[in-house]
Design a protein around this motif. Structure first.
Motif, short mmCIF file in Angstrom:
data_model
loop_
_atom_site.label_atom_id
_atom_site.label_comp_id
_atom_site.label_asym_id
_atom_site.label_seq_id
_atom_site.Cartn_x
_atom_site.Cartn_y
_atom_site.Cartn_z
N ASP A 275 -7.43 -2.82 -2.77
CA ASP A 275 -6.70 -3.78 -1.69
C ASP A 275 -7.39 -5.04 -1.46
O ASP A 275 -8.50 -4.90 -1.34
N TYR B 19 -6.72 1.90 -6.53
CA TYR B 19 -6.21 0.88 -5.71
C TYR B 19 -7.27 -0.04 -5.00
O TYR B 19 -7.90 0.30 -3.97
N SER C 143 1.03 -1.07 0.14
CA SER C 143 -0.06 0.03 -0.18
C SER C 143 0.62 1.21 0.01
O SER C 143 0.61 2.16 -0.53
#
Ligand SMILES: Nc1ncnc2c1ncn2[C@@H]1O[C@H](COP(=O)(O)OP(=O)(O)OP(=O)(O)O)[C@@H](O)[C@H]1O
Ligand SMILES: [Mg+2]
Lengths: 762, 269
Positions: free
Chosen positions: B105, B103, B46
């Motif tokens: 995750d 993004y 991240s």
């Protein structure tokens, strides 16, 4: 009467008269016993002593109980105090009034040894209670006729009590006794086996109750230690030690840990010592061995004297410990606590060879990193050692140089004296350094060739429905479930004579193996040392007792040893790669042979060898033709004897198809996992990299095999690969970790395969 | 409308390169190729994406995926209002509109029928059909999709579909090399380098036990926690136990081994 008073003739006679017994055997020993009693007992104690002796002389059990009491009591009183006599007498009376009078002599004979173990308050009472309870519970209960029969086990129990207490606390002993009573109260024969420590469960319960830290209970913890802190892996194999505290009088150097192809050998039990827990003592030993693995390189031993070697080992051990402490500073406290503190000058060079002691002092100084009031040589070598390690790891070779200089500098005539000064010189967390030395020596042959046992039929397995196994896909880092279909069947049979011919060709080799096997064999029996009665003299202990005797110290009477047959508890499965490459030829002209033929020879020899050792041993072969068809062929069942049926199957071995090894490994594991043996060994014999016709990615099956080995490892199966592929180094280590050997001179396979097996299981 | 400003990464995130991933990522972004970052938990995935967003000066929209997530949670839905209904863009739609890096995750946590909505965005079409709204959204020229994926612990059932995997370029992340990891710890927490090195040694011991009772080793994230605790005055041993041992295992043997490692490394035994 006062203690210092010499024993006058009249006094002796008066005391003798008080016994009121005419047993002639008593006359010979009475004066000595009385003298000792007077020396250790109070006058009132001596009175009580004589009263009890009188009682024993009159119970009609011959001289033995009386003699035992006269001789043992002063020592018992020395351990547990003379005030315990009344309870002992009470016990004697109970025994006397029961049908167990025969147990009185063994009770008294073992009492001194028992008391030494139970000196702390109240423990003797618990032992007496336990004895009486055992008597109650095992007497006369047979067929319900009350107290008519003597306890079958009581005398045996009393004889073994000192041995038991050498390893068990009184609480442990109680548990052990209770187990025996609970299970064998109604079986006199089995009861006796139990209480003589003969039956398997008896020994198992005994092991369970032992005090100290048992290796078997902490194998995983230590395995984690080795992996986590050192990135190392090894089979941890316990060896039996006589309980340390059991033999204060016997300065026998105990066996030391060691490391060889078969794994790391450690004591089966360690007590806490010097403020270090048993588990940390194990860790210290493992750290030291791991340190050697990481930092030591072997040296040639042939040109060095034993003393020089000892010195090299000392410097090298100190180097290893220094490097360990550098990496893990917390180990310093543990090493320092465990390392003996030999006192400079404690060894008398007039009487002893002092080199060992000198080196121990040096080793201590190297560990402490201080040289205090050391002599010049010591200080100089401590400084040179530190210099060598100041900016780097130095090397085994450098330590050898330093050690030889040290020996030359400090040499004394008396180093040659036969008697070595041993006290405070053994660093017991250090291994015996066998890995450090290479000897260039020759071996010789011996006559004798083994005859084969007659064959017996085995349960034949016929074609079964396929089993499905997953395969690891390293691209996606995941398993493909039920990817491979594996068919198992019994290998077809050929002509057994072929195998016999092959074996005959290796008659010389078989003789040599036989010699190695014979060395290996006794170790399937466990040596029980420190026995008063045993099957043979334990020379080491006997010599020590003799020395003690000469030095005026009470010698340890337990100078015998006996053997306990203790199956190796190992299950072995040999997995053969039967893929097409097996048909490759090598050699030329007359000497031309196929790999297949050699494998047949090698496997036959191995099977023959393992059969000699009696380990359960299975043989299976495999090959594959796409993931839809992996064949797993049984050549020998694990309990099937080595004989014609097996030879016939080996004779029919054929090469074909490919090497999809992962599924075969998993299937073999499925069989091994079902075995109840303690150690499970999977030997894989292969001549090439994993491959199959439906797989183009060279890594895929290698990664899958690696994964399979990991799965096996988690099931407690030790996998070992013997590869005939000269290029195996590229991948076999990736699959099997350190557990592999590559045989580059393929014609030596028949010799190497059994040797490897023996080395692995030694 | 949506304010892309709020998604801007304003301050340079601290990130230490493990290899040449920064350049490689920049190249992937230049071509607008979708990216997958693989690696164990807490190893810096991240942080890396955050850093790249800053470096490329793109807004970053992060979505933590979970199994209850539906396609609407990504794409958007109609909301009821007093006067009727109003369409609300989901984060994926927002990113595609404003040209952000999106993004996702732990994408494997989401159900497979959810993950397929990203397919049209990840091939040459670069479109997102908003079926309910009847709109075919063309992604902004700066839009990029990034997913993260931890190969270590997902079960077979949760594996990414092959057709999903094959739409991404990928980075393999692992815990940084010891020396680098120590530097990271020192910078993140302010402890000195020697102490950081000791913490990394504890982690190394734990990581070697992966597969032998530990599913995952100690993450860099946990190391940062331990370092921070020490920085705030907690004794090293306590900090290690609290941040490195207890969170990862209840297995007694493993705890024992790690406790020993801590004692051996910090010499506090
Ligand atoms: N290369 C690096 N440079 C700087 N910090 C790093 C680096 N690698 C890891 N870290 C530190 O580790 C912490 C955890 O990293 P991050 O949150 O990126 O992990 P992750 O891989 O995304 O984990 P998860 O899979 O659990 O989401 C960061 O907060 C940061 O402190
Ligand atoms: Mg993350």
């Amino acid at each position: 009467m006062t203690r210092s008073e010499a024993l006058s003739a009249e006094h002796l006679a008066a005391c003798r008269a008080r016994l009121d017994c005419r047993l002639p055997q008593v006359d010979g020993v009475f004066a000595d016993c009385l003298r000792e009693a007077i020396a250790v007992l109070t006058p009132a104690g001596v009175d009580a002593y004589l009263d009890c002796a009188r009682f024993l002389g009159r119970i009609g059990r011959g001289a033995e109980p009386l003699l035992a009491f006269l001789e043992e009591w002063p020592a018992v009183a020395g351990s547990v105090g003379e005030g315990t006599l009344p309870v002992v007498v009470a016990t004697l009376q109970r025994l006397h009034r029961s049908p167990n009078g025969k147990a009185i002599a063994p009770f008294l004979q073992s009492l001194a040894a028992v008391s030494r173990r139970l000196a702390a308050g109240g423990q003797l009472q618990r032992y007496l209670d336990l004895t009486l309870r055992l008597m109650e519970q095992t007497s006369g209960s047979i067929h319900g006729i009350h107290k008519t029969f003597a306890s079958p086990c009581l005398p045996d129990f009393l004889v073994h009590a000192p041995t038991l207490l050498a390893s068990l606390s009184i609480a442990g002993l109680t548990n052990w006794v209770d187990y025996g009573v609970r299970n064998y109260a109604a079986h006199p024969e089995r009861q006796r086996d139990y209480f003589r420590l003969q039956s398997a469960d008896s020994r198992a319960v005994f092991q369970r109750e032992r005090h100290g830290t048992l290796l078997v209970d902490h194998e995983r913890l230590l395995d984690l230690y080795l992996r986590g802190l050192w990135g190392e892996q090894a089979l941890l194999v316990p060896y039996a030690v006589a309980s340390e505290a059991a033999n204060p009088a016997s300065p026998m150097p105990p066996a030391q840990p060691y490391d060889d192809a078969g794994g790391i050998r450690l004591p089966d039990v360690l007590d806490d010592a010097c403020g270090v827990s048993g588990i940390d003592r194990y860790r210290a030993a493992l750290a030291h061995i791991a340190g050697h693995r990481r930092w030591s390189t072997p040296l040639v031993a042939d040109n060095l004297s034993p003393m020089q070697r000892l010195a090299v080992e000392t410097f090298e051990d100190s180097r290893i410990d220094t490097l360990i402490v550098r990496r893990y500073p917390g180990m310093r406290r543990i090493f320092r606590a465990l390392h003996p503190r030999p006192v400079a000058g404690a060894c008398d060079p007039q009487r002893f060879s002092c080199l060992r002691h000198r080196l121990a002092v040096l080793s201590r100084a190297l560990l402490d990193g201080e040289d205090g009031d050391a002599d010049g040589d010591l200080r100089e070598f401590v400084a040179r050692f530190r210099q060598a390690l100041a900016d780097g790891e130095a090397s085994s070779q450098a330590m050898a140089g330093l050690a030889l200089a040290y020996v030359a500098r400090t040499r004394r005539q008396s180093d040659q004296l036969p008697e070595v000064y041993f006290s405070d010189t053994l660093v017991d967390y250090r291994d015996d350094n066998r890995h450090l030395w290479r000897f260039h020596e020759l071996s010789d042959d011996e006559e004798m060739f083994a005859e084969h046992r007659p064959a017996s039929a085995s349960a034949e397995i016929d074609c079964l429905p396929p089993r499905h196994y997953p395969e690891w896909d390293h691209h996606s880092q995941s398993y493909r479930p039920d990817w491979v279909s594996l068919y198992e069947s019994l290998h077809p049979s050929g002509d057994a004579a072929l195998i016999d011919r092959l074996l005959d060709r290796h008659a010389t080799l078989a003789r040599r193996l036989k010699r190695l096997l014979d060395i290996l064999k006794p170790q399937e029996r466990v040596r029980l040392r420190f026995q008063e009665d045993g099957s043979e003299l334990d020379v080491d202990v006997a010599v020590r007792s003799l020395i003690d005797c000469r030095c005026g110290v009470t010698p340890d009477p337990r100078i015998n040893m006996s053997h306990r047959s203790n199956g190796r508890n190992l299950a072995v499965l040999l997995l053969l790669d039967l893929s097409a490459s097996l048909a490759d030829k090598f050699g030329s002209g007359d000497g031309e042979q196929t790999v297949l033929e050699l494998s047949q020879e090698a496997v036959s020899l191995l099977a023959w060898s393992i059969d000699q050792l009696g380990d359960p041993f299975a043989i299976a072969g495999f090959h594959s033709d796409t993931r839809h068809d992996v064949r797993y062929l049984h050549l020998k069942g694990s309990s099937e004897p080595w004989g014609d049926a097996v030879k016939r199957r080996l004779a029919a071995m054929q090469a074909g198809y490919s090497t999809r090894i992962g599924a075969a490994l998993r299937h073999a594991a499925h069989y091994l996992a079902a075995s109840r043996a303690e150690k499970k060994l999977l030997l894989v014999l292969t001549d090439g990299r994993p491959s199959d016709v439906d797989v183009s990615d060279g890594r895929l099956l290698i990664e899958d095999a690696r994964k399979a080995v990991g799965e096996l490892d988690r099931q407690g199966i030790f996998s070992y690969c013997i590869s005939l592929d000269a290029k195996a180094d590229e991948y076999v280590g990736h699959i099997f970790g350190h557990h592999y050997s590559v045989i580059d001179r393929i014609e030596r396979l028949p010799q190497r395969l059994p040797e490897l097996f023996m080395a692995l299981t030694r | 409308m949506t304010d892309s400003e709020q998604y801007q990464v304003r301050q340079e995130p601290f990130y230490r390169q493990q290899g040449n991933e920064v350049a490689l990522y920049a190249a992937a972004y230049a071509a607008r190729l979708p990216v997958m970052v693989k690696g164990p938990t807490g190893c810096g995935k991240s942080r890396f994406i955050e850093y790249m967003a800053w470096k490329l000066d793109r807004p970053l929209i992060t979505v933590a995926c979970n199994e209850d997530m539906t396609a609407s949670d990504l794409v958007g839905r109609y909301l009821l209002e007093a006067g009727g209904t109003r369409w609300l863009d989901g984060p994926l739609t927002t990113a595609a509109r404003i040209g952000a890096i999106c993004y996702l995750d732990e994408i494997v946590e989401a159900r497979q029928d959810t993950t397929v909505v990203i397919h049209p965005l990840t091939d040459h079409r670069r479109t997102l059909p908003l079926d309910k709204k009847g709109e075919l959204l063309r992604a902004h020229a700066d839009f990029q999709l990034v997913i993260s994926y931890n190969p270590g612990y997902q079960s077979l059932m949760k594996d990414l579909k092959e057709s999903t995997k094959q739409r991404f370029t990928a980075f393999d992340f692992d815990y940084p090399e010891a020396e680098l990891e120590a530097t990271i710890l020192a910078s993140e927490s302010g402890i000195d380098h020697a102490l950081a090195t000791q913490l990394v040694a504890v982690a190394a011991a734990a990581r070697r036990l992966k597969g032998h009772g530990l599913d995952e080793g100690v993450s860099t994230r946990l190391l940062v926690y331990a370092a921070t605790l020490i920085r705030n005055g907690v004794a090293a041993g306590d900090a290690c136990r609290m941040a490195l041992v207890r969170p990862i295992t209840d297995d007694r043997d493993i705890r024992d081994t790690l406790e020993h490692a801590i004692d051996a490394i910090f010499a506090c035994g």
